[in-house]
Design a protein around this motif. Structure first.
Motif, short mmCIF file in Angstrom:
data_model
loop_
_atom_site.label_atom_id
_atom_site.label_comp_id
_atom_site.label_asym_id
_atom_site.label_seq_id
_atom_site.Cartn_x
_atom_site.Cartn_y
_atom_site.Cartn_z
N GLN A 101 0.85 -1.19 0.00
CA GLN A 101 0.00 0.00 0.00
C GLN A 101 0.89 1.25 0.00
N PHE A 104 0.10 4.65 2.19
CA PHE A 104 0.14 4.27 3.60
C PHE A 104 1.59 4.04 4.04
N PHE A 159 -0.92 10.05 6.03
CA PHE A 159 -1.73 9.03 6.69
C PHE A 159 -3.20 9.42 6.66
N VAL A 160 -3.50 10.68 6.98
CA VAL A 160 -4.88 11.17 6.95
C VAL A 160 -5.41 11.13 5.51
N ASP A 162 -4.46 9.16 3.07
CA ASP A 162 -4.68 7.76 2.73
C ASP A 162 -5.98 7.26 3.32
N GLU A 163 -6.25 7.61 4.55
CA GLU A 163 -7.48 7.17 5.20
C GLU A 163 -8.70 7.79 4.54
N ARG A 166 -9.34 5.97 1.37
CA ARG A 166 -9.88 4.64 1.65
C ARG A 166 -11.37 4.72 2.00
N VAL A 167 -11.76 5.73 2.78
CA VAL A 167 -13.16 5.90 3.17
C VAL A 167 -14.02 6.25 1.96
#
Length: 169
Positions: A101, A104, A159-160, A162-163, A166-167
């Motif tokens: 990933q 990430f 990181f934020v 990537d999240e 993903r959401v």
């Protein structure tokens, strides 16, 4: 009997941690080289004006971000070192599990390099060396920071991101 030819690819295998550890190593190297350079060229507290909003300064941080707990009796050095080592070990675990990933792992590699860079300072000097000093007219100075701190912040932002990606999938 036929044998399979081995092929070499410039693209890392999906399970390889090597590129991510390489990124972390580059961050550690840049962080330590800049800290050593500033420590050799400046005395504690010395400032060099670079622009109207940026100075180089040699500062020591015995606490965490924004000098949190800096004025305690010394226990915080060991506490923040342990947190850094624990975070590095957990990040290594995550990199191994999720090495395919990309975004990430970029985030994790930057955070890993920054965490280890600051742990090295705590172990070797007893404090973190900071030297980047941004300020704005009338608003004062942002707390001084370093390359490791910058990598951690960029890693956290990735990181934020990537999240959020993903959401939204």
């Amino acid at each position: 009997m036929a044998t399979k030819k081995k092929t070499f690819s410039s693209k890392p295998a999906s399970g390889s941690m090597t590129p991510w550890l390489g990124i972390a190593f580059i961050i550690i190297l840049l962080d330590q080289l800049t800290k050593i350079t500033v420590s050799k060229l400046f005395v504690y507290g010395e400032e060099k004006v670079v622009t109207s909003f940026f100075n180089l300064v040699l500062a020591y941080n015995r606490g965490a971000a924004f000098s949190f707990l800096a004025n305690e009796g010394g226990w915080q050095r060991h506490f923040f070192t342990a947190i850094g080592v624990g975070a590095a070990l957990y990040i290594l675990y995550l990199l191994k599990r999720h090495s395919g990933q990309r975004l990430f792992c970029w985030a994790l590699a930057l955070i890993l390099g920054g965490a280890i860079g600051n742990v090295i300072d705590r172990v070797v000097y007893g404090h973190v060396i900071d030297f980047l000093d941004f300020h704005w007219k009338g608003f004062g100075h942002f707390p001084a920071f370093n390359i490791a701190d910058t990598a951690i912040c960029i890693g956290a932002a990735l990181f934020v991101l990537d999240e959020l990606r993903r959401v939204n999938k």
